[in-house]
Design a protein around this motif. Structure first.
Motif, PDB file in Angstrom:
ATOM      1  N   ALA A   1       0.828  -1.207   0.000  1.00 42.15           N
ATOM      2  CA  ALA A   1       0.000   0.000   0.000  1.00 42.15           C
ATOM      3  C   ALA A   1       0.863   1.258   0.000  1.00 42.15           C
ATOM      4  CB  ALA A   1      -0.933  -0.012   1.204  1.00 42.15           C
ATOM      5  N   ASP A   2       1.903   1.244   0.814  1.00 44.49           N
ATOM      6  CA  ASP A   2       2.801   2.406   0.854  1.00 44.49           C
ATOM      7  C   ASP A   2       3.465   2.632  -0.499  1.00 44.49           C
ATOM      8  OD1 ASP A   2       2.211   2.879   3.499  1.00 44.49           O
ATOM      9  OD2 ASP A   2       3.968   1.826   4.284  1.00 44.49           O
ATOM     10  N   ASP A   3       3.840   1.543  -1.165  1.00 42.16           N
ATOM     11  CA  ASP A   3       4.443   1.677  -2.492  1.00 42.16           C
ATOM     12  C   ASP A   3       3.441   2.256  -3.479  1.00 42.16           C
ATOM     13  OD1 ASP A   3       6.669   1.110  -4.389  1.00 42.16           O
ATOM     14  OD2 ASP A   3       5.188  -0.260  -5.252  1.00 42.16           O
ATOM     15  N   ALA A   4       2.180   1.830  -3.374  1.00 44.88           N
ATOM     16  CA  ALA A   4       1.141   2.385  -4.248  1.00 44.88           C
ATOM     17  C   ALA A   4       0.991   3.881  -4.014  1.00 44.88           C
ATOM     18  CB  ALA A   4      -0.185   1.669  -3.991  1.00 44.88           C
ATOM     19  N   ASP A   5       1.042   4.291  -2.769  1.00 44.38           N
ATOM     20  CA  ASP A   5       0.915   5.717  -2.459  1.00 44.38           C
ATOM     21  C   ASP A   5       2.111   6.510  -2.982  1.00 44.38           C
ATOM     22  OD1 ASP A   5      -1.562   5.411  -1.195  1.00 44.38           O
ATOM     23  OD2 ASP A   5      -0.640   4.980   0.743  1.00 44.38           O
ATOM     24  N   ARG A   6       3.295   5.945  -2.864  1.00 45.96           N
ATOM     25  CA  ARG A   6       4.494   6.632  -3.364  1.00 45.96           C
ATOM     26  C   ARG A   6       4.412   6.835  -4.875  1.00 45.96           C
ATOM     27  NH1 ARG A   6       7.192   3.437   0.595  1.00 45.96           N
ATOM     28  NH2 ARG A   6       7.536   1.785  -0.940  1.00 45.96           N
ATOM     29  N   ARG A   7       3.951   5.819  -5.566  1.00 45.60           N
ATOM     30  CA  ARG A   7       3.880   5.913  -7.021  1.00 45.60           C
ATOM     31  C   ARG A   7       2.826   6.931  -7.466  1.00 45.60           C
ATOM     32  NH1 ARG A   7       2.413   0.778  -9.197  1.00 45.60           N
ATOM     33  NH2 ARG A   7       2.177  -0.169  -7.147  1.00 45.60           N
ATOM     34  N   ARG A   8       1.744   7.049  -6.710  1.00 41.36           N
ATOM     35  CA  ARG A   8       0.756   8.077  -7.043  1.00 41.36           C
ATOM     36  C   ARG A   8       1.352   9.473  -6.853  1.00 41.36           C
ATOM     37  NH1 ARG A   8      -2.161  11.737  -4.838  1.00 41.36           N
ATOM     38  NH2 ARG A   8      -1.503  11.171  -2.744  1.00 41.36           N
ATOM     39  N   VAL A   9       2.028   9.668  -5.728  1.00 46.94           N
ATOM     40  CA  VAL A   9       2.629  10.973  -5.451  1.00 46.94           C
ATOM     41  C   VAL A   9       3.686  11.318  -6.502  1.00 46.94           C
ATOM     42  CG1 VAL A   9       4.048  12.277  -3.809  1.00 46.94           C
ATOM     43  CG2 VAL A   9       2.140  10.877  -2.982  1.00 46.94           C
ATOM     44  N   ALA A  10       4.392  10.293  -6.982  1.00 44.43           N
ATOM     45  CA  ALA A  10       5.443  10.513  -7.982  1.00 44.43           C
ATOM     46  C   ALA A  10       4.878  10.791  -9.377  1.00 44.43           C
ATOM     47  CB  ALA A  10       6.372   9.308  -8.032  1.00 44.43           C
ATOM     48  N   GLY A  11       3.572  10.679  -9.519  1.00 43.59           N
ATOM     49  CA  GLY A  11       2.955  10.969 -10.806  1.00 43.59           C
ATOM     50  C   GLY A  11       3.047   9.847 -11.813  1.00 43.59           C
ATOM     51  N   GLU A  12       3.315   8.619 -11.359  1.00 43.50           N
ATOM     52  CA  GLU A  12       3.398   7.487 -12.275  1.00 43.50           C
ATOM     53  C   GLU A  12       2.014   7.137 -12.825  1.00 43.50           C
ATOM     54  OE1 GLU A  12       5.486   4.127 -10.764  1.00 43.50           O
ATOM     55  OE2 GLU A  12       7.009   5.313  -9.744  1.00 43.50           O
ATOM     56  N   GLN A  13       2.009   6.478 -13.974  1.00 48.27           N
ATOM     57  CA  GLN A  13       0.744   6.022 -14.549  1.00 48.27           C
ATOM     58  C   GLN A  13       0.168   4.925 -13.661  1.00 48.27           C
ATOM     59  OE1 GLN A  13       0.995   4.919 -18.655  1.00 48.27           O
ATOM     60  NE2 GLN A  13      -1.125   4.236 -18.773  1.00 48.27           N
ATOM     61  N   LEU A  14      -1.101   5.045 -13.322  1.00 48.85           N
ATOM     62  CA  LEU A  14      -1.727   4.123 -12.389  1.00 48.85           C
ATOM     63  C   LEU A  14      -2.617   3.130 -13.117  1.00 48.85           C
ATOM     64  CD1 LEU A  14      -2.785   6.641  -9.580  1.00 48.85           C
ATOM     65  CD2 LEU A  14      -0.567   5.521  -9.947  1.00 48.85           C
ATOM     66  N   GLY A  15      -2.610   1.887 -12.636  1.00 47.96           N
ATOM     67  CA  GLY A  15      -3.469   0.853 -13.193  1.00 47.96           C
ATOM     68  C   GLY A  15      -4.882   0.967 -12.662  1.00 47.96           C
ATOM     69  N   PRO A  16      -5.813   0.205 -13.224  1.00 43.74           N
ATOM     70  CA  PRO A  16      -7.223   0.322 -12.839  1.00 43.74           C
ATOM     71  C   PRO A  16      -7.516  -0.083 -11.401  1.00 43.74           C
ATOM     72  CG  PRO A  16      -6.889  -1.517 -14.345  1.00 43.74           C
ATOM     73  CD  PRO A  16      -5.617  -0.740 -14.336  1.00 43.74           C
ATOM     74  N   LEU A  17      -6.656  -0.898 -10.794  1.00 40.82           N
ATOM     75  CA  LEU A  17      -6.882  -1.352  -9.416  1.00 40.82           C
ATOM     76  C   LEU A  17      -5.836  -0.775  -8.467  1.00 40.82           C
ATOM     77  CD1 LEU A  17      -7.742  -5.108 -10.102  1.00 40.82           C
ATOM     78  CD2 LEU A  17      -9.336  -3.239  -9.631  1.00 40.82           C
ATOM     79  N   HIS A  18      -5.286   0.381  -8.794  1.00 40.98           N
ATOM     80  CA  HIS A  18      -4.177   0.923  -8.011  1.00 40.98           C
ATOM     81  C   HIS A  18      -4.587   1.153  -6.561  1.00 40.98           C
ATOM     82  CE1 HIS A  18      -0.226   2.818  -7.777  1.00 40.98           C
ATOM     83  NE2 HIS A  18      -0.774   3.639  -6.886  1.00 40.98           N
ATOM     84  N   GLY A  19      -3.886   0.453  -5.666  1.00 38.64           N
ATOM     85  CA  GLY A  19      -4.110   0.608  -4.233  1.00 38.64           C
ATOM     86  C   GLY A  19      -5.287  -0.147  -3.668  1.00 38.64           C
ATOM     87  N   VAL A  20      -5.945  -0.986  -4.487  1.00 37.01           N
ATOM     88  CA  VAL A  20      -7.162  -1.685  -4.067  1.00 37.01           C
ATOM     89  C   VAL A  20      -6.825  -3.075  -3.524  1.00 37.01           C
ATOM     90  CG1 VAL A  20      -9.372  -2.617  -4.855  1.00 37.01           C
ATOM     91  CG2 VAL A  20      -8.542  -0.435  -5.760  1.00 37.01           C
ATOM     92  N   PRO A  21      -7.347  -3.452  -2.348  1.00 36.45           N
ATOM     93  CA  PRO A  21      -7.091  -4.787  -1.790  1.00 36.45           C
ATOM     94  C   PRO A  21      -7.774  -5.893  -2.592  1.00 36.45           C
ATOM     95  CG  PRO A  21      -7.742  -3.244  -0.062  1.00 36.45           C
ATOM     96  CD  PRO A  21      -8.035  -2.576  -1.381  1.00 36.45           C
ATOM     97  N   VAL A  22      -7.033  -6.977  -2.841  1.00 36.77           N
ATOM     98  CA  VAL A  22      -7.532  -8.132  -3.578  1.00 36.77           C
ATOM     99  C   VAL A  22      -6.980  -9.393  -2.908  1.00 36.77           C
ATOM    100  CG1 VAL A  22      -7.519  -9.350  -5.801  1.00 36.77           C
ATOM    101  CG2 VAL A  22      -7.646  -6.848  -5.753  1.00 36.77           C
TER     102      VAL A  22
END
Length: 489
Positions: free
Chosen positions: A74-95
């Protein structure tokens, strides 16, 4: 067709569990909130972990959860969002991932004690797709040994309960997945289906489950150095379970990556042309194998009315092609599985061994104790003819509404009580087996609650035309409402 009133028991999630928390959000809501910075993936994952701590000790739906690993993802997902990376359709979603699917660093136990240390070194293609889409892999969902029953119990991980009624099955083999989604542990769970293992658990727990077209989602079947049977290669699919149709659609947008590891994957398959409108829908009450209960028939009537009210033309039809395909499953799949029976006798648990014996006892009434090679070859030849027949019917009726099962969720372990009890269940589950034989997409959609248990309908459609099914399911869901997450009863 007569208009019917909404089925009693329909309710929204907020009425069931009180003030809404993050774990109650849909995956679509979570993904949007993470992508826009409204909430962090860590906050969502922490909320889901709290929910897991609250209800999983009773339900036993997730059998391995590593909180620190989930929070790190989850922390990695948050870092990538802040960094402006392209996000996938399930970015940060629990599965969650099923225990018979390879997930790097986790044992692919199959619910078998002998496999408890069979740690995967690589993700299965569909798991890798979810990871690339940004999903936070939260834990492993329970399954019967070798994913073999419509009940979720094994000697290694124990029994999974249905959050609606612990005396009833949560379904199988993806019963841990359906129980986890219905109780709010995760918004999406991965499942697989060769004989109803996505559709039936979704039905039993009141969530949505999609069995995609065979070849639509890349997968592996066994370790890469183990030969998969022909029935596994042609009938097994990976599909999602979720609390809403939109979440299933979102997940399917992530499960479309090419993989050279799947010999049956169909890369770049052309989507079926949009059906003409007004769209004709075939309504099938039963397959001539088991008579549906009043609750099942009421669900069919209600779903048909809702579609009619939006301009669909619904006509009652019969579908003998599925009645024949149902019995054919027990020739093609079960005779190939017979080659694995020495391993089952060696390491399978008592429940699975009894279920196998009962399956074979009933199937012998159709195919004999030991069908010969000629019968088996002719069975596969007949399969091709049935595929063509069903495809032609679906050109007239691009959607067919039919029961998921002839009954609501079965009593726990009803399959191993006796051969007669197994016969009842096999007949009730005829469509669960018939559709995989032919490789078409189908999905389970809840319609209401009757006598404290979910009920719903199954939608069957044309190959590579999941969108038409999802569109119809969206209408049904909009009228029925959603029924989960719930607190375990």
């Amino acid at each position: 067709m007569a208009k019917t009133d909404p089925i009693l028991g329909s309710r929204t999630r907020s009425n069931e569990v009180g003030e809404e928390q993050l774990w109650q959000w849909t995956a679509t809501e979570m993904a949007s909130a993470v992508a826009t910075g409204v909430v962090s993936s860590r906050e969502i994952v922490e909320s889901c972990l709290e929910r897991i701590d609250e209800v999983n000790p009773h339900l036993n739906a997730l059998v391995e959860v590593r909180p620190e690993e989930a929070l790190s993802l989850a922390d990695d997902a948050d870092r990538r969002r802040v960094a402006g990376e392209q996000l996938g359709p399930l970015h940060g979603v629990p599965v969650s991932i099923k225990i018979n699917s390879d997930q790097a660093g986790y044992a692919t136990t199959q619910g078998v004690v002998a496999f408890k240390d069979a740690v995967a070194t690589e993700d299965s293609p569909h798991v890798a797709s979810l990871r690339r889409a940004g999903a936070v892999l939260m834990g492993r969902s329970n399954s019967p040994a070798f994913a073999y029953r419509w009940f979720t119990n094994n000697d290694l991980h124990g029994r999974t309960l249905n959050p609606w009624d612990d005396s009833r099955t949560p379904g199988g083999s993806s019963g841990g997945a359906s129980s986890a989604v219905a109780s709010g542990m995760v918004p999406i769970a991965g499942g697989n289906d060769i004989g109803g293992s996505v559709r039936y658990p979704a039905y039993a727990c009141g969530v949505v489950g999609l069995r995609p077209t065979a070849g639509r989602v890349a997968q592996t079947y066994h370790p890469d150095d183990v030969d998969a049977s022909l029935s596994v290669q042609t009938m097994l699919v990976q599909g999602p379970l979720a609390r809403s149709v939109a979440d299933v659609r979102l997940t399917m947008s992530a499960l479309n990556d090419f993989s050279p590891r799947d010999p049956a994957f169909v890369p770049g398959a052309r989507v079926a042309a949009k059906p003409r409108h007004p769209l004709r829908v075939g309504l099938v009450r039963d397959l001539g194998v088991a008579e549906s209960t009043d609750a099942v028939n009421a669900a069919l009537d209600q779903a048909a009315y809702w579609l009619q009210d939006l301009g669909y033309i619904v006509e009652e039809i019969e579908l003998p092609v599925l009645r024949e395909a149902y019995k054919l499953w027990y020739l093609l799949a079960m005779e190939e599985f017979r080659l694995a029976m020495p391993l089952v006798e060696e390491v399978g648990d008592e429940g699975m061994q009894k279920a196998a014996a009962h399956y074979y006892a009933v199937a012998a009434e159709w195919w004999g104790d030991k069908p010969d090679l000629e019968t088996f070859i002719k069975g596969y030849s007949r399969r091709g003819t049935l595929i063509r027949e069903l495809a032609m019917i679906l050109e007239t009726y691009p959607i067919i509404i039919l029961p998921v099962s002839a009954e609501q969720a079965f009593e726990q372990d009803a399959d191993i009580e006796s051969v007669e009890s197994m016969r009842r269940l096999m007949n009730a589950q005829a469509s669960m087996m018939a559709i995989p034989v032919l490789g078409f997409p189908a999905m389970s959609v809840p319609t209401g609650i009757v006598d404290g248990l979910p009920t719903g309908v199954q939608l069957l459609g044309r190959r590579f035309d999941e969108d038409t099914l999802l569109d119809a399911a969206t209408i049904i869901e909009a009228r029925a409402g959603t029924f989960t997450p719930i607190n375990p009863q």
